[in-house]
Design a protein around this motif. Sequence first.
Motif, PDB file in Angstrom:
ATOM      1  N   VAL A  10      30.152  32.671  30.041  1.00 19.91           N
ATOM      2  CA  VAL A  10      29.400  33.509  30.425  1.00 19.91           C
ATOM      3  C   VAL A  10      29.860  34.967  30.691  1.00 19.91           C
ATOM      4  O   VAL A  10      29.208  35.592  30.307  1.00 19.91           O
ATOM      5  CB  VAL A  10      28.595  32.951  31.964  1.00 19.91           C
ATOM      6  CG1 VAL A  10      27.788  34.231  32.296  1.00 19.91           C
ATOM      7  CG2 VAL A  10      27.651  31.609  31.491  1.00 19.91           C
ATOM      8  N   ALA A  11      31.042  34.972  31.542  1.00 19.12           N
ATOM      9  CA  ALA A  11      31.692  36.242  31.521  1.00 19.12           C
ATOM     10  C   ALA A  11      32.101  36.773  30.307  1.00 19.12           C
ATOM     11  O   ALA A  11      31.851  38.131  29.811  1.00 19.12           O
ATOM     12  CB  ALA A  11      32.860  36.034  32.470  1.00 19.12           C
ATOM     13  N   LEU A  12      32.580  36.204  29.311  1.00 17.87           N
ATOM     14  CA  LEU A  12      32.978  36.601  27.902  1.00 17.87           C
ATOM     15  C   LEU A  12      32.037  37.017  27.230  1.00 17.87           C
ATOM     16  O   LEU A  12      31.843  38.247  26.787  1.00 17.87           O
ATOM     17  CB  LEU A  12      33.712  35.350  27.234  1.00 17.87           C
ATOM     18  CG  LEU A  12      35.109  35.084  27.609  1.00 17.87           C
ATOM     19  CD1 LEU A  12      35.812  33.997  26.637  1.00 17.87           C
ATOM     20  CD2 LEU A  12      36.100  36.271  27.129  1.00 17.87           C
ATOM     21  N   GLY A  18      27.391  31.609  38.588  1.00 13.89           N
ATOM     22  CA  GLY A  18      27.356  33.016  38.835  1.00 13.89           C
ATOM     23  C   GLY A  18      28.483  33.320  39.630  1.00 13.89           C
ATOM     24  O   GLY A  18      28.909  34.698  39.241  1.00 13.89           O
ATOM     25  N   PHE A  19      29.018  32.678  40.663  1.00 13.25           N
ATOM     26  CA  PHE A  19      30.225  33.172  41.449  1.00 13.25           C
ATOM     27  C   PHE A  19      31.155  33.372  40.578  1.00 13.25           C
ATOM     28  O   PHE A  19      32.115  34.327  40.596  1.00 13.25           O
ATOM     29  CB  PHE A  19      30.245  32.324  42.649  1.00 13.25           C
ATOM     30  CG  PHE A  19      31.534  32.405  43.316  1.00 13.25           C
ATOM     31  CD1 PHE A  19      31.685  33.629  44.311  1.00 13.25           C
ATOM     32  CD2 PHE A  19      32.613  31.580  43.209  1.00 13.25           C
ATOM     33  CE1 PHE A  19      32.730  33.976  45.169  1.00 13.25           C
ATOM     34  CE2 PHE A  19      33.949  31.860  44.286  1.00 13.25           C
ATOM     35  CZ  PHE A  19      33.626  33.156  45.025  1.00 13.25           C
ATOM     36  N   GLN A  20      31.454  32.232  39.603  1.00 14.25           N
ATOM     37  CA  GLN A  20      32.687  32.285  38.955  1.00 14.25           C
ATOM     38  C   GLN A  20      32.649  33.525  37.987  1.00 14.25           C
ATOM     39  O   GLN A  20      33.584  34.038  37.316  1.00 14.25           O
ATOM     40  CB  GLN A  20      32.763  30.892  38.165  1.00 14.25           C
ATOM     41  CG  GLN A  20      33.021  29.777  39.183  1.00 14.25           C
ATOM     42  CD  GLN A  20      34.202  29.797  39.515  1.00 14.25           C
ATOM     43  OE1 GLN A  20      35.236  30.693  39.651  1.00 14.25           O
ATOM     44  NE2 GLN A  20      34.651  28.788  40.585  1.00 14.25           N
ATOM     45  N   MET A  21      31.521  33.705  37.616  1.00 16.45           N
ATOM     46  CA  MET A  21      31.120  34.750  36.241  1.00 16.45           C
ATOM     47  C   MET A  21      31.815  36.142  37.055  1.00 16.45           C
ATOM     48  O   MET A  21      32.244  36.813  36.240  1.00 16.45           O
ATOM     49  CB  MET A  21      29.692  34.979  35.963  1.00 16.45           C
ATOM     50  CG  MET A  21      29.305  36.098  35.253  1.00 16.45           C
ATOM     51  SD  MET A  21      27.443  36.307  35.355  1.00 16.45           S
ATOM     52  CE  MET A  21      27.184  37.173  37.044  1.00 16.45           C
ATOM     53  N   VAL A  22      31.368  36.424  38.235  1.00 15.77           N
ATOM     54  CA  VAL A  22      31.807  37.493  38.873  1.00 15.77           C
ATOM     55  C   VAL A  22      33.171  37.712  38.990  1.00 15.77           C
ATOM     56  O   VAL A  22      33.856  38.703  38.411  1.00 15.77           O
ATOM     57  CB  VAL A  22      31.059  37.699  40.265  1.00 15.77           C
ATOM     58  CG1 VAL A  22      31.735  38.924  40.893  1.00 15.77           C
ATOM     59  CG2 VAL A  22      29.603  37.970  40.103  1.00 15.77           C
ATOM     60  N   LEU A  23      33.793  36.738  39.142  1.00 11.74           N
ATOM     61  CA  LEU A  23      35.369  36.688  39.433  1.00 11.74           C
ATOM     62  C   LEU A  23      35.824  36.939  37.805  1.00 11.74           C
ATOM     63  O   LEU A  23      36.878  37.696  37.773  1.00 11.74           O
ATOM     64  CB  LEU A  23      35.688  35.304  39.832  1.00 11.74           C
ATOM     65  CG  LEU A  23      35.599  35.193  41.345  1.00 11.74           C
ATOM     66  CD1 LEU A  23      36.261  33.717  41.731  1.00 11.74           C
ATOM     67  CD2 LEU A  23      36.326  35.947  42.291  1.00 11.74           C
ATOM     68  N   PHE A  24      35.420  36.227  36.924  1.00 14.35           N
ATOM     69  CA  PHE A  24      36.025  36.452  35.634  1.00 14.35           C
ATOM     70  C   PHE A  24      35.693  37.681  34.845  1.00 14.35           C
ATOM     71  O   PHE A  24      36.416  38.414  34.253  1.00 14.35           O
ATOM     72  CB  PHE A  24      35.515  35.271  34.914  1.00 14.35           C
ATOM     73  CG  PHE A  24      36.068  34.112  35.146  1.00 14.35           C
ATOM     74  CD1 PHE A  24      37.863  33.935  34.757  1.00 14.35           C
ATOM     75  CD2 PHE A  24      35.557  32.848  35.426  1.00 14.35           C
ATOM     76  CE1 PHE A  24      38.401  32.980  35.086  1.00 14.35           C
ATOM     77  CE2 PHE A  24      36.596  31.684  35.729  1.00 14.35           C
ATOM     78  CZ  PHE A  24      37.655  31.753  35.600  1.00 14.35           C
ATOM     79  N   GLU A  46      37.838  42.825  33.168  1.00 15.95           N
ATOM     80  CA  GLU A  46      37.882  44.423  33.138  1.00 15.95           C
ATOM     81  C   GLU A  46      39.392  45.085  33.431  1.00 15.95           C
ATOM     82  O   GLU A  46      39.485  45.912  33.171  1.00 15.95           O
ATOM     83  CB  GLU A  46      36.928  44.727  34.090  1.00 15.95           C
ATOM     84  CG  GLU A  46      35.646  45.303  33.310  1.00 15.95           C
ATOM     85  CD  GLU A  46      34.323  45.216  34.022  1.00 15.95           C
ATOM     86  OE1 GLU A  46      34.071  45.501  35.365  1.00 15.95           O
ATOM     87  OE2 GLU A  46      33.410  44.474  33.337  1.00 15.95           O
ATOM     88  N   ASN A  47      40.193  44.020  34.160  1.00 13.16           N
ATOM     89  CA  ASN A  47      41.403  44.564  34.473  1.00 13.16           C
ATOM     90  C   ASN A  47      42.412  44.235  33.124  1.00 13.16           C
ATOM     91  O   ASN A  47      43.504  44.788  33.370  1.00 13.16           O
ATOM     92  CB  ASN A  47      41.778  43.632  35.499  1.00 13.16           C
ATOM     93  CG  ASN A  47      41.567  44.348  36.885  1.00 13.16           C
ATOM     94  OD1 ASN A  47      41.211  45.392  37.027  1.00 13.16           O
ATOM     95  ND2 ASN A  47      41.263  43.495  37.707  1.00 13.16           N
TER      96      ASN A  47
END
Lengths: 319, 430
Positions: free
Chosen positions: A115-117, A193-199, A204-205
């Motif tokens: 989801v993050a990607l 959702g929580f994992q998404m935010v972390l990833f 972004e880093n």
Amino acid sequence: MTNKTSTSNKQTKEQKVSLFQKIRGNHKHQQYLFVYICLLLPIIFFLGIRILPTLFTFNVGFRDWNLLSSGPHPFVGLENYVALIKDEVFIKSVVNTIVYIVFGVFGQLLFGIIVALLLHKINRFVGFFRVIYFIPYVTSIVAISWVFQWILMGNGVINDLLINLGLPPQPFLNSPDQAIYVIIGAMIWQAIGFQMVLFLAGLENIPQMLYEAADIDGATPWQKFWHVTVPLLNPTIVFSAVIGTINFIQVSFTQVMNMSVDGSGGPLNSTITVVVYIYQLAFRQFDLGLASAATVLLFLFILALTLFQMKVLTRKFDY
Amino acid sequence: MLKKWHLALFSVLLIALLAACGDDESSDNNSDSDGDITIKYWQYEFASKVNLMDELIEEFEEANPGIKVEQTTFPYDNYNEQVAAQVPAGKGPDVINLFYGWVPSYVDAGYLQPLPQEDFPHDQIEDEFFPLVEATKMDGEYWTIPTAVRTAALFYNKDLFEEAGLDPNSPPETWDELADYAVQLTKKNGDRIEQSGLAWEPAQQGHHWLRDGLTLQAGGQVLSDDRKNVLWGDSDAGLEAFEYWLSFPTDLGTSEQGFYTDDVTAFVTEKAAMNIDGSFRIGTLQNDAPDLNYAVAPMPGKDQKSTNASFWTNGITKDVEGEKLEASVKFLNFLTSEDVMERWLDATGELPAKEAVAMQDKYVADEIYGAFINSLPFANAHFFVDETKERDLVIDAANKVLLEGMDKEEAFNELVEKTQALYDDYWSDK
């Protein structure tokens, strides 16, 4: 003004300065004192609410301790631990907990990264999608559990769908083989959702120039993911895995209590976790000794698991 | 100056925190400044009971100047936890309302004291109350005494009866009729049940129905009179009852565990036509389903009549003594008075625990309560050494048959064996 007073104090009574006066008299020391007192309060709280009860648990685990009796609690050595190891329900709960962690954490990380990607790639409606994926995480676990129960019951929506597709209806939560995976699925869905935010923060880093360099070298998207993204996301993955594991051990309580058919880890103990069993031992059977012994074992288990994850998953990297 | 102010503030906070950690002896005093005696009464949170109790306490205090009663309530789900958590702190109640099935654990832990015999003579209790209150008589002592009891009976949906061509005024009375009615009231689409003839949930009242209902109806016995031996498997009746009980979700195909999540939901939403449930459900039905057209009939029987009874009951905790004990006894006497029993039925739907009060014509003939009241003379309350575990064993036995295809007889024998092990364990240190 304070400054002025303290300096004048210092000048007049310079010969006899006790520690107290030194502290009172010096602006810098005063500042330190203020900071330390601020830090002291949480430490007292932490000691009283966390550390001391934890240590006390070790003591209780060695005793025959009925929760309702105020009388003597005789020391019984390792009896509670032996009883637990012989207890098939406890063994079952440990095995289940491992299943919850292995499948649950892996699923969380996998779907979180995916989801993050995807969200990292898009430029429009980013906020909208983030909200959509994050909502389950901030929704009440109890409410979610009951909605899942209704969707998955024998006459529920999912079974209607299966029948319309010509497939046999499934028992889901009523089946000792399926129930645990259904609950894990609900937990993963909620944690994405929580994992998404972390990833997303991790992604972004990662400096853009590394991808540009990889492009120049003619790397495929898969190579870029595997050789650039994954190694640089490693700290995030370790953190997520550790947090996810601990979180999974904790929340597997509420989910199991609300989703299992009998509300206590059924059918046939197929969904019971160590935490649920500890709760039952302490507050349904009033055996605080056994419950504490189980808690100590759980503590050691989490400790070992965390050390293992730190060792295996942490690798040094540099750009 | 600012810094001094900060220092002062934090010293105050620190002192406050330390003070909060220290023992608060003053709040534990038995009597307040007027010399009044305060007794603490705990029960679980159930709106109609709590409101009635508030009224009763007011009357009791008026009639007994110098005694104050303080009511505290906790949600049912964590009642035991709350009680247990207060024990080490020494801040528990003086008079406590407990589910009868929990009483052995509480007695075992030394939490309660026996009811004083001079105030509650045994022959008087046995004379006036229904015999089922003996479920909390242990070691030759009565430990608790109830205001009200509940029985289980057959709830049935009149509309669904008519729809299936059955007479809503002649509910099933025997095992065969119940099975027959259940089949007629079931609607299926292929293998899938769309309307269940009889809701069937071992985790709810199902396990009570099996133990205190079916087994005794078939002429069997669950427990020996000295409560030490599980006689469930000694005659054929136990297995017969177990097989009959399981025939609904198996051979008859009228029921399903977890059907519309649970039996009460299924019955309220008119997805289940019949349900075995307790009199305590009437309040729920009146509130949640005021339009539901249902009636209640005594539990269908076989060779004998029998139904399950249960009750919440009042005990005095062990450290209560002197004036406080006297006040507690007075309060208990008040709670078990005939007047309170009648009002209890009106307000909460629970049935009077004294035979003379319950069997009055106005209750026996009551449309809704009649079936429950009429069941009282043959109602049985199983003596639990551990209610949770005994319930779990029945659920597991059912699931082994239903989900793992275990032979019914094998599952039943395992159930008997494991239940006996619980009793052996309980009696081992007595």
